[in-house]
Write an enzyme that holds these catalytic residues in place. Structure first.
Site, mmCIF file in Angstrom:
data_model
loop_
_atom_site.group_PDB
_atom_site.id
_atom_site.type_symbol
_atom_site.label_atom_id
_atom_site.label_comp_id
_atom_site.label_asym_id
_atom_site.label_seq_id
_atom_site.Cartn_x
_atom_site.Cartn_y
_atom_site.Cartn_z
ATOM 1 C CE1 TYR A 278 -3.984 1.787 -0.225
ATOM 2 C CE2 TYR A 278 -3.482 2.682 1.949
ATOM 3 C CZ TYR A 278 -4.258 2.677 0.797
ATOM 4 O OH TYR A 278 -5.287 3.563 0.661
ATOM 5 C CE LYS B 273 -20.535 -20.343 -15.314
ATOM 6 N NZ LYS B 273 -21.535 -19.530 -15.997
#
Length: 754
Positions: free
Chosen positions: A39, A94
């Site tokens: 970060y 899925k």
């Protein structure tokens, strides 16, 4: 068919962590430096690089392996318009399939709108996050406009799988079916029953492959889609016919093929009889097809039939397509999924069905030798070749059609990369399960009065893995079954301590006395041991009244294993036993041994353990690459356990030169090919991926597998007891139902090989 209740399904999805997918960091994050790189301030560097060159987003972020599965929940499975929240479990499912079949990461996104403009705007707004968009469960006709607009306005692959997945898989089946039936695509008369998204996409793709539009009759719920009708949408007008037919029955007279994407039982035997010679019927309504498979096959002996079901030949299953199509598209950074890529997938699937079927696929589906023909026109979903056949075909088509931004130059290297993405663990346990189903065996469950054991017995019974035999108090077991709504059919329950089993106890005691009489056991003591469920159950296997034995859930491992050793005995050719775990890791399966039996092995014991383990690993269709680990590297320490490992390696190299084994070696070098090759180029392991670890003692092996299981995210299957004359296996104390089922599966496969 596996039996499960509503509560089982809900419990599976809730679990200890709700849902089926999670996000896992891919970079180190344990130090302040790591966090500074991940970060602020380090993250600014890739941000600036991407600002200068937007294509670098694929280089510095996960975009290139990230697909969005997006739905508004308006056409979820057969449940209809149930809304975005209710459709989320399907979208997560899925995502799971994308990951396990093609190593593609997924964010599922449920959009709360039925407005086409708003839906398109939302997807366009989030598209920079993703390398591809999989549209799912959106009702017709909105799905057509949504996909068309997004394909035109986005520069990443977009596919509505409900349309094109079914179209691609069924088209591959069609190519092979027409070849077998000696028909030409340009000549066949096609009747399509259904006019939804799948039916329209299938018909369009069939036309692309050579079926003539004038030879097609499409039928919806009101009858034949005819030019004379005034209620046709723009999509339906595309397929309106001039033929003088108005019902499905009329349309099928003389037809070569029936494509059903509608509802169950609309196709009568008489309709099939009216079709042309050597007809093709794809009845793909789910869960029940337009006509029962057996009924159809009895009606016409010259018929080729496909359904959407896994319990019949020729299953048209979308999982044969979408993971591998997106894999190929992502790997070349394609800007779309175009017609050329879809047709490439069709032809790759059709061609694969003509190849020799690997033994592991035959075994998985309970077949002796599947061959291209009327009962095998499409590959099976568990075929490990799908990833390396379909994805490269799609990638090449993207390159040839000029929409690939990262062309592949070394196809062999690409195929190796694909194989390494998933390892083999994804399919390994499924293949073993299906092998067990091929010839289920009688398994004695010693602890039949334990609920988890009963639940595991129910599971293996209904999945066709094993035929359970339960030991315990009959009344208590029946009460547990009733209270928990279990269904164990006619599984025998044996109260081994009951008066009704006195004769059998005496018979077993005589046999045990004969085995152990010169080892200090009297007949009276043998008879007393038959009141112990573990001795009684193991003797059932020894006497041929059962094929395998499972115990250990409620007793110490050492107490549960001893009866098996004294009754069934150890294979005389090696006179040694060991415990092995199959560890399912995110880098593939790896075998750990010995983890349960030998506390302080000498060099010869390590040799025997290695040989037993190598033999067992080969039974999983894996060639063992074995590292014998220690806290030393190739003699760097000359005292303690490393010395025993060094001696064992010398013996193995001398007596078994073909075995790929080396050591002593520290674990990090064993598992890191690059590091090992750099530091120890002389090792017999060379640059191979180690898949088997032999530990220097029981403590290290036992600790290692438990750390991997609890902290490393690996699934431990075992312990698999090696060296026994018959299939005897002991589970760890307080094993879960899943762990029990996995070990029963192993026990059945073991019994098949005895």
């Amino acid at each position: 068919m596996a039996k499960f209740t509503k509560e089982d399904a809900l419990s599976y999805h809730e679990g200890t962590r709700p849902g089926k997918i999670e996000v896992i960091p891919t970079k180190p994050h344990s130090t302040q430096l790591d966090l500074s790189l991940a970060y602020s301030p380090g993250v600014a560097e890739p941000c600036l690089a991407i600002e200068k060159n937007p294509k670098d987003v694929y280089k510095y972020t996960a975009k290139g392996n990230l697909v969005a599965v997006i739905s508004n929940g308006t056409a979820v499975l057969g449940l209809g318009d149930i809304g975005p929240e209710a459709g989320k479990p399907v979208m997560e499912g899925k995502g799971l399939l994308f990951k396990i079949f093609a190593d593609i990461d997924v964010f599922d996104i449920e959009v709360d709108t039925k407005d086409v403009d708003e839906f398109v705007k939302i997807v366009k707004g989030i598209a920079p996050t993703f390398g591809g968009i999989n549209l799912e469960d959106i009702k017709a006709p909105e799905c057509f406009e949504i996909e068309d607009r997004l394909k035109k306005e986005l520069k990443i692959p977009v596919m509505h799988d409900d349309q094109h997945g079914t179209a691609i898989i069924s088209a591959a089946a069609l190519l092979n079916a027409t070849e077998i039936q000696n028909k030409k695509l340009s000549d066949i008369q096609l009747v399509v029953n259904g006019a939804g998204a799948s039916a329209v996409a299938c018909t369009r793709l069939y036309i692309s492959l050579g079926v003539k539009k004038e030879n097609i009759v499409m039928v919806d719920s009101k009858g034949v889609i005819h030019e004379s009708r005034s209620d046709l949408s723009a999509v339906k007008k595309e397929f309106a016919t001039r033929k003088n037919v108005h019902t499905l029955k009329e349309a099928l007279v003389g037809a070569d093929m029936f494509l059903g994407l509608s509802v169950a039982d609309v196709l009568a035997p008489g309709m099939i009889m009216s079709m042309a010679a050597r007809p093709i019927v794809f009845a793909m309504a789910n869960p029940n097809p337009e006509i029962d498979y057996d009924l159809a096959m009895e009606t016409r002996k010259d018929l080729i039939m496909a359904t959407g079901r896994s319990d019949h030949p020729n299953q048209v299953n979308n999982v044969l397509g979408f993971p591998f199509i997106f894999r190929g598209a992502l790997d070349v950074k394609a800007t779309a999924i175009n017609e050329a890529m879809k047709i490439a997938a069709v032809r790759a699937l059709a061609a694969l069905a003509k190849e020799d079927v690997p033994d592991m696929v035959n075994i998985a589906y309970g077949e002796m030798n599947m061959n291209f023909g009327r009962d095998y026109i499409i590959p099976k979903p568990l075929d490990p070749r799908l990833l390396t056949i379909v994805a490269p075909a799609v990638a090449k088509a993207a390159m040839d059609s000029g929409i690939a931004h990262a062309p592949i130059t070394d196809w062999e290297a690409y195929k190796l990369q694909l194989e390494e993405r998933l390892g083999r663990d994804n399919k390994l346990m499924r293949a073993l399960t299906d092998k067990a189903r091929r010839s289920p065996k009688r398994v004695v469950f010693a602890e039949g009065t334990n609920f988890k054991v009963l639940k595991a017995a129910e599971t293996v019974l209904h999945e066709g893995i094993a035929q359970p035999i339960l030991l315990g108090n009959t009344e208590y077991i029946e009460k547990l079954i009733q209270e928990n709504d279990l269904d164990l059919g006619n599984a025998p329950v044996i109260n081994w301590r009951g008066a009704e089993e006195r004769t059998r106890r005496e018979e077993y005691a005589k046999v045990l006395f004969q085995k152990r009489s010169r080892k200090g056991l009297t007949y009276s003591e043998a008879l007393d041991k038959m009141t112990d469920r573990n001795y009684f159950g193991a003797m059932m296997v020894e006497m041929g009244e059962a094929d395998a034995f499972i115990s250990g859930s409620t007793s110490k491992y050492s107490e549960a294993i001893r009866p098996g050793i004294q009754t069934v005995g150890i294979k005389p050719e090696i006179n040694h036993i060991a415990g092995m775990y199959l560890m399912m890791t995110n880098k593939g399966p790896i075998f750990f041994s010995d983890t349960t039996v030998n506390p302080r092995p000498d060099a010869q014991t390590l040799v025997d353990t290695t040989l037993l383990t190598a033999e067992a690993v080969r039974k999983f269709n894996i060639e063992p690459v074995i590292a014998m680990v220690s806290y030393s590297n190739f003699g760097s320490i000359r005292e303690g356990s490393p010395v025993r490992v060094q001696e064992a390696v010398k013996i193995l190299h001398r007596d078994h030169p073909d075995l790929i084994v080396d050591g002593d070696i520290q674990m990090n070098f064993a598992l890191n090919n690059e590091l090992r090759t750099k530091m120890f180029p002389f090792t017999k392991l060379e640059n191979r991926k180690v898949n088997t670890i032999i530990f220097p003692n029981l403590s290290s092996g036992n600790i290692a597998y438990k750390i991997m299981q609890e902290l490393g995210g690996a699934e431990a299957i075992g312990p698999i007891l090696l060296g026994m004359n018959k299939s005897i296996h002991i589970v760890p104390l307080e094993s879960s139902v899943r762990e029990l089922v996995n070990l029963v599966t192993i026990a059945v496969v073991d019994a098949q090989g005895q």
